[in-house]
Design a protein around this motif. Structure first.
Motif, mmCIF file in Angstrom:
data_model
loop_
_atom_site.group_PDB
_atom_site.id
_atom_site.type_symbol
_atom_site.label_atom_id
_atom_site.label_comp_id
_atom_site.label_asym_id
_atom_site.label_seq_id
_atom_site.Cartn_x
_atom_site.Cartn_y
_atom_site.Cartn_z
ATOM 1 N N LYS A 1 -54.473 18.840 27.176
ATOM 2 C CA LYS A 1 -54.501 17.957 26.012
ATOM 3 C C LYS A 1 -54.642 16.513 26.478
ATOM 4 C CE LYS A 1 -51.702 20.782 22.845
ATOM 5 N NZ LYS A 1 -50.528 20.784 21.942
ATOM 6 N N ASP A 2 -55.357 15.731 25.672
ATOM 7 C CA ASP A 2 -55.489 14.313 26.016
ATOM 8 C C ASP A 2 -54.438 13.451 25.339
ATOM 9 O OD1 ASP A 2 -56.439 14.659 23.498
ATOM 10 O OD2 ASP A 2 -58.328 13.583 23.791
ATOM 11 N N VAL A 3 -53.742 13.983 24.318
ATOM 12 C CA VAL A 3 -52.651 13.262 23.660
ATOM 13 C C VAL A 3 -51.509 14.247 23.436
ATOM 14 C CG1 VAL A 3 -51.900 11.955 21.649
ATOM 15 C CG2 VAL A 3 -54.230 11.652 22.511
ATOM 16 N N ILE A 4 -50.300 13.896 23.893
ATOM 17 C CA ILE A 4 -49.119 14.746 23.733
ATOM 18 C C ILE A 4 -48.055 13.940 23.000
ATOM 19 C CG2 ILE A 4 -47.316 16.073 24.895
ATOM 20 C CD1 ILE A 4 -50.373 15.230 26.887
ATOM 21 N N THR A 5 -47.647 14.403 21.826
ATOM 22 C CA THR A 5 -46.578 13.727 21.083
ATOM 23 C C THR A 5 -45.220 14.333 21.465
ATOM 24 O OG1 THR A 5 -46.924 15.246 19.228
ATOM 25 C CG2 THR A 5 -48.057 13.126 19.142
ATOM 26 N N ILE A 6 -44.171 13.485 21.505
ATOM 27 C CA ILE A 6 -42.823 13.910 21.896
ATOM 28 C C ILE A 6 -41.855 13.492 20.787
ATOM 29 C CG2 ILE A 6 -41.068 13.819 23.708
ATOM 30 C CD1 ILE A 6 -43.214 12.690 25.577
ATOM 31 N N GLY A 7 -40.975 14.422 20.378
ATOM 32 C CA GLY A 7 -39.990 14.094 19.335
ATOM 33 C C GLY A 7 -39.254 15.337 18.874
ATOM 34 N N ARG A 8 -38.994 15.401 17.558
ATOM 35 C CA ARG A 8 -38.281 16.534 16.972
ATOM 36 C C ARG A 8 -39.073 17.071 15.782
ATOM 37 N NH1 ARG A 8 -34.308 15.390 14.212
ATOM 38 N NH2 ARG A 8 -34.361 13.100 14.233
ATOM 39 N N GLU A 9 -39.097 18.376 15.647
ATOM 40 C CA GLU A 9 -39.797 19.003 14.535
ATOM 41 C C GLU A 9 -39.087 18.711 13.216
ATOM 42 O OE1 GLU A 9 -40.081 23.530 13.087
ATOM 43 O OE2 GLU A 9 -41.115 23.155 15.007
ATOM 44 N N ASP A 10 -39.889 18.414 12.176
ATOM 45 C CA ASP A 10 -39.347 18.168 10.842
ATOM 46 C C ASP A 10 -40.339 18.735 9.824
ATOM 47 O OD1 ASP A 10 -38.117 17.346 8.546
ATOM 48 O OD2 ASP A 10 -38.372 15.199 8.908
ATOM 49 N N PRO A 11 -40.149 20.011 9.413
ATOM 50 C CA PRO A 11 -41.089 20.619 8.474
ATOM 51 C C PRO A 11 -41.178 19.872 7.146
ATOM 52 C CG PRO A 11 -39.702 22.292 9.501
ATOM 53 C CD PRO A 11 -39.123 20.971 9.865
ATOM 54 N N SER B 1 -41.187 16.694 6.606
ATOM 55 C CA SER B 1 -42.140 15.579 6.790
ATOM 56 C C SER B 1 -43.451 16.051 7.414
ATOM 57 C CB SER B 1 -41.526 14.497 7.670
ATOM 58 O OG SER B 1 -40.322 14.017 7.111
ATOM 59 N N ASN B 2 -43.568 17.357 7.636
ATOM 60 C CA ASN B 2 -44.759 17.940 8.248
ATOM 61 C C ASN B 2 -45.027 17.341 9.629
ATOM 62 O OD1 ASN B 2 -46.889 19.783 8.197
ATOM 63 N ND2 ASN B 2 -48.352 18.239 7.452
ATOM 64 N N ILE B 3 -43.960 17.207 10.409
ATOM 65 C CA ILE B 3 -44.065 16.663 11.758
ATOM 66 C C ILE B 3 -43.776 17.786 12.743
ATOM 67 C CG2 ILE B 3 -43.086 15.043 13.417
ATOM 68 C CD1 ILE B 3 -42.500 13.154 11.105
ATOM 69 N N TYR B 4 -44.764 18.057 13.609
ATOM 70 C CA TYR B 4 -44.628 19.112 14.618
ATOM 71 C C TYR B 4 -45.114 18.556 15.959
ATOM 72 C CZ TYR B 4 -44.185 22.082 10.491
ATOM 73 O OH TYR B 4 -43.784 22.639 9.302
ATOM 74 N N PRO B 5 -44.239 17.885 16.719
ATOM 75 C CA PRO B 5 -44.656 17.277 17.982
ATOM 76 C C PRO B 5 -45.029 18.344 19.018
ATOM 77 C CG PRO B 5 -42.284 17.153 17.746
ATOM 78 C CD PRO B 5 -42.798 17.671 16.453
ATOM 79 N N ASP B 6 -45.877 17.966 19.983
ATOM 80 C CA ASP B 6 -46.266 18.889 21.053
ATOM 81 C C ASP B 6 -45.066 19.234 21.932
ATOM 82 O OD1 ASP B 6 -49.187 18.897 20.485
ATOM 83 O OD2 ASP B 6 -49.027 16.783 21.009
ATOM 84 N N VAL B 7 -44.208 18.258 22.201
ATOM 85 C CA VAL B 7 -42.970 18.483 22.960
ATOM 86 C C VAL B 7 -41.815 18.319 21.981
ATOM 87 C CG1 VAL B 7 -41.513 17.696 24.867
ATOM 88 C CG2 VAL B 7 -44.014 17.704 25.116
ATOM 89 N N ASP B 8 -41.275 19.446 21.520
ATOM 90 C CA ASP B 8 -40.193 19.438 20.540
ATOM 91 C C ASP B 8 -38.851 19.537 21.279
ATOM 92 O OD1 ASP B 8 -38.533 19.656 18.381
ATOM 93 O OD2 ASP B 8 -39.182 21.684 17.825
ATOM 94 N N LEU B 9 -38.045 18.465 21.209
ATOM 95 C CA LEU B 9 -36.766 18.399 21.926
ATOM 96 C C LEU B 9 -35.580 18.753 21.027
ATOM 97 C CD1 LEU B 9 -37.377 15.131 24.003
ATOM 98 C CD2 LEU B 9 -37.588 17.509 24.761
ATOM 99 N N THR B 10 -35.841 19.405 19.898
ATOM 100 C CA THR B 10 -34.749 19.756 18.995
ATOM 101 C C THR B 10 -33.735 20.660 19.689
ATOM 102 O OG1 THR B 10 -36.253 19.588 17.114
ATOM 103 C CG2 THR B 10 -34.188 20.784 16.760
ATOM 104 N N ALA B 11 -34.221 21.668 20.394
ATOM 105 C CA ALA B 11 -33.332 22.624 21.063
ATOM 106 C C ALA B 11 -32.736 22.090 22.357
ATOM 107 C CB ALA B 11 -34.101 23.917 21.341
ATOM 108 N N ASN B 12 -33.111 20.893 22.747
ATOM 109 C CA ASN B 12 -32.617 20.299 23.992
ATOM 110 C C ASN B 12 -31.693 19.116 23.718
ATOM 111 O OD1 ASN B 12 -35.828 21.027 24.437
ATOM 112 N ND2 ASN B 12 -34.515 21.876 26.049
#
Length: 230
Positions: free
Chosen positions: A142-152, A154-165
Motif C-alpha cells: 500500500k502507498d498510504v496506511i492509516t493508523i487509529g481505531r475502528e469506528d463503524p 463514523s464509517n472509519i476503518y483504519p488500515d492499522v486498527d489499534l483498538t485491540a492493543n
C-alpha cells in the motif's frame, strides 16, 4: 549570318536545305551574290541520337536531329511532318527502403520489461510492531496506511486498527496518523490527533510528513510502536 531561300525563308548559315520549304540553299543565291563554291560531297548521315532527347526530333531519312517543330530536315531536306515526336523514357519510381526489423529482445531485457515499475509501493516492505504484545501489522503493498481505531458509526476503518492493543485507553484517535510512500521513502504524518504523535520521542507537528527509518520508535498517545524494514 543567315541564308535565305528563293521564297525568302531565313535559315542558319551553313544549312543545306531550307527549314521551312526544303529547297536546296546552294541554288537560292541571287545574281548579285558571289559565285557559289564548288559542290561538296554530301555529308555523311549523322548518327541518330538516343530516342527521347528532349526538344529534338529525328529525321526518318538520315537520322539527323532537328529542333521540334521544324518542317524539313536541315541536313537532307526531307519533310519532318510525319516523323514521330520523341517521348522521354519514364524514370522508375524510387522505392522506399524497408524499415529495419526490430532486434529480438535478449532474456535479460525481457525480464526487465516484465518487472514491476520502479518505485511501486508493492516493492517496499515494512512492518509496525506493537511493543506491548508484539503484534505485527504488514505495511507492504500500500502507498498510504492509516493508523487509529475502528469506528463503524463514523464509517472509519483504519488500515492499522489499534483498538485491540489498548488504543482507546491509550488515547489513540480514530484517525491518528498515517504512513505513506514518497519517492521510495516511507513518511510518517500526524493527522492533527488529540494526544499527538511522537517519533523517537520527538513530537511531530500536525500535517508535517517526516521520514521513517528502520527501528524508529513511534508513539501514538501512550501506545508504543516500532517501525521495521527487512
Amino acid at each position: 549570318m543567315s541564308v535565305r531561300c528563293s521564297l525568302g525563308h531565313e535559315n542558319p548559315d551553313g544549312s543545306a536545305f531550307c527549314d521551312e520549304c526544303g529547297e536546296p540553299l546552294n541554288t537560292a543565291a541571287d545574281s548579285s551574290a558571289a559565285p557559289a563554291p564548288q559542290a561538296q560531297a554530301p555529308a555523311a548521315p549523322a548518327a541518330p541520337a538516343p530516342a527521347g532527347t528532349a526538344g529534338t526530333q529525328t529525321c526518318p531519312s538520315c537520322g539527323a536531329e532537328n529542333p521540334v517543330g521544324e518542317a524539313f530536315c536541315s541536313n537532307c531536306g526531307v519533310s519532318l511532318l510525319g516523323a514521330p515526336a520523341p517521348v522521354a523514357a519514364a524514370q522508375p519510381a524510387a522505392q522506399a527502403a524497408p524499415e529495419p526489423a526490430a532486434a529480438p529482445q535478449q532474456p535479460d531485457q525481457q525480464q526487465q520489461a516484465s518487472a514491476a515499475p520502479a518505485g511501486a509501493p508493492a516493492a517496499l516492505q515494512a512492518r509496525l510492531i506493537v511493543e506491548a504484545d508484539n503484534q505485527e501489522f504488514d505495511l507492504g503493498g500500500k502507498d498510504v496506511i492509516t493508523i487509529g481505531r475502528e469506528d463503524p458509526v463514523s464509517n472509519i476503518y483504519p488500515d492499522v486498527d489499534l483498538t485491540a492493543n489498548g488504543g482507546e485507553e491509550g488515547g489513540v484517535s480514530r484517525l491518528h496518523a498515517r504512513i505513506f510512500v514518497e519517492n521510495g521513502q516511507y513518511m510518517l504524518e500526524d493527522e492533527n490527533s488529540t494526544n499527538f504523535t511522537f517519533l523517537n520521542r520527538q513530537r511531530l507537528a500536525g500535517k508535517t510528513p517526516t521520514p521513517l527509518n528502520d527501528n524508529d520508535e513511534i508513539r501514538l498517545g501512550r501506545v508504543l510502536l516500532r517501525f521495521k524494514t527487512p
